[in-house]
Design an enzyme around this catalytic site. Structure first.
Site, short mmCIF file in Angstrom:
data_model
loop_
_atom_site.label_atom_id
_atom_site.label_comp_id
_atom_site.label_asym_id
_atom_site.label_seq_id
_atom_site.Cartn_x
_atom_site.Cartn_y
_atom_site.Cartn_z
N LYS A 220 -61.43 -3.13 -6.00
CA LYS A 220 -62.41 -2.25 -5.74
C LYS A 220 -63.41 -2.60 -6.55
O LYS A 220 -63.67 -3.20 -7.77
CB LYS A 220 -62.00 -0.93 -5.87
CG LYS A 220 -60.92 -0.30 -4.58
CD LYS A 220 -60.84 0.95 -4.55
CE LYS A 220 -60.21 1.01 -3.03
NZ LYS A 220 -59.40 2.58 -3.23
N ARG A 254 -51.24 0.51 -3.64
CA ARG A 254 -51.67 -0.22 -2.67
C ARG A 254 -52.64 -1.45 -2.92
O ARG A 254 -53.34 -1.27 -3.79
CB ARG A 254 -52.37 0.86 -1.79
CG ARG A 254 -53.16 0.39 -0.77
CD ARG A 254 -53.92 1.44 -0.03
NE ARG A 254 -54.63 0.83 1.18
CZ ARG A 254 -55.51 0.17 1.55
NH1 ARG A 254 -56.25 -0.28 0.57
NH2 ARG A 254 -56.02 -0.20 2.81
N1 HH2 Z 1 -58.59 2.37 -0.14
C1 HH2 Z 1 -58.95 1.66 1.17
C2 HH2 Z 1 -58.40 1.80 2.34
N2 HH2 Z 1 -57.46 2.92 2.56
N3 HH2 Z 1 -55.80 4.46 1.51
C3 HH2 Z 1 -55.36 4.93 0.44
N4 HH2 Z 1 -54.60 5.75 0.67
N5 HH2 Z 1 -56.15 4.83 -0.81
C4 HH2 Z 1 -56.93 3.94 -0.93
O1 HH2 Z 1 -57.34 3.96 -2.00
C5 HH2 Z 1 -57.65 3.19 0.16
C6 HH2 Z 1 -57.10 3.50 1.51
C7 HH2 Z 1 -60.15 0.58 0.81
O2 HH2 Z 1 -59.46 -0.64 0.81
P1 HH2 Z 1 -59.29 -1.63 1.90
O3 HH2 Z 1 -58.40 -1.34 2.81
O4 HH2 Z 1 -59.17 -3.22 1.56
O5 HH2 Z 1 -61.07 -1.87 2.48
P2 HH2 Z 1 -61.72 -1.34 3.66
O6 HH2 Z 1 -61.66 0.23 3.68
O7 HH2 Z 1 -63.01 -1.70 3.60
O8 HH2 Z 1 -60.81 -1.86 4.93
#
Ligand code: HH2
Length: 275
Positions: A220, A254
């Site tokens: 992040k 995660r």
């Molecule tokens: N962060 C992201 C997406 N989903 N869900 C939970 N429960 N907690 C988190 O911190 C979280 C989440 C963001 O990360 P990522 O899926 O890699 O990115 P993007 O939203 O751009 O797909």
């Protein structure tokens, strides 16, 4: 502590690793890499081989400024991946804010529904109440379109904790048992670097009694701000953050980089073991 997760019952006596599968063109660190079903499934199988205890499959990016996707498009991205991994042997979580997709994913075998919107959409709690999926309730301030503009809190930890406790109560009232619940402070979702650091430092204050905490810090922007590195080059910083989160009581982390985090947790676990 246990987590009831569809047909699985997870024992939370060691920190678990949730591997991220982004079936999107625009996720902030791996957008476009796993957009087709075959690539996403191959990546999922690789993360399982590397030691993922569960997988989180998402079809809509939630990065700051992301454009929302339609139900049809999100469904087209995630359901074939979920179906292809039915035999994978680990619980599969679907990362969605849409009640219709929550229902369809549960019917197709998802073991967890992960909602960055805290199941606030009309009908979201009703969509999951009757089933057996675990649900992860996350805090955010604002929407992905505006959340990083100027996040404001008086005391970020108290406000996030109070919100999560209210949503846990609402979920229980809707019929979700405590053994199916997880909470997540939502690192980076409407938070400055200082808010994120305060939440991480005091992560042990976030849990509602008896409800495990999930933490997502992987790659992040807070890691970028602290290290000066781009999203593709934040492995060491992400592993350090994951270790700190488990030290502060996170039950599940995660992560995108399962193998490296697993090794770090193996060392942490051995040192931390009561003797
Ligand atoms: N962060 C992201 C997406 N989903 N869900 C939970 N429960 N907690 C988190 O911190 C979280 C989440 C963001 O990360 P990522 O899926 O890699 O990115 P993007 O939203 O751009 O797909």
């Amino acid at each position: 502590m246990f987590l009831n997760c569809g047909r699985f019952r997870l024992t939370l006596d060691r920190p678990l690793l949730m591997g991220v599968i982004n079936v999107t063109p625009d996720s902030f660190s791996d957008g476009g890499l796993y957009l087709n079903t075959a690539a996403a499934v191959a990546h999922a199988r690789q993360l399982i081989d590397e030691g993922a205890d569960l997988l989180d499959i998402g079809g809509e990016s939630t990065r700051p400024g992301a454009v929302p996707v339609t139900l049809d498009e999100e469904r087209r991205r995630v359901l074939p991946v979920l179906e292809a991994l039915a035999d994978a042997g680990v619980p599969l979580s679907i990362d969605t804010q849409k009640p219709e997709l929550m229902r369809e994913a549960a019917a197709a075998g998802a073991a967890m529904i992960n909602d960055v919107n805290g199941f606030e959409a009309q009908g979201a709690l009703a969509a999951v109440a009757a089933g057996h999926c675990a649900i992860c309730i996350m805090h955010k301030q604002g929407s992905p379109q505006d959340m990083q503009q100027s996040p404001q809190y008086t005391d970020v930890v108290t406000e996030v904790r109070d919100y999560l406790q209210q949503r846990v109560a609402a979920a229980q009232q809707a019929g979700v048992s405590r053994e199916r619940l997880l909470v997540d402070p939502g690192f980076g979702f409407g938070k400055t670097l200082n808010h994120n650091l305060e939440l991480l430092r005091r992560l042990d204050e976030i849990a509602a009694p008896g409800v495990p905490v999930l933490a997502g810090l992987s790659r992040k922007s807070m890691i970028g701000k602290l290290t000066g590195r781009d999203a593709g080059d934040r492995l060491a910083g992400s592993v350090a953050a994951a270790l700190f989160a488990v030290q502060r009581g996170a039950a599940i982390v995660r992560v995108h980089d399962v193998a490296a985090t697993r090794d770090a947790l193996a060392v942490w676990g051995a040192v931390n073991k009561p003797h």
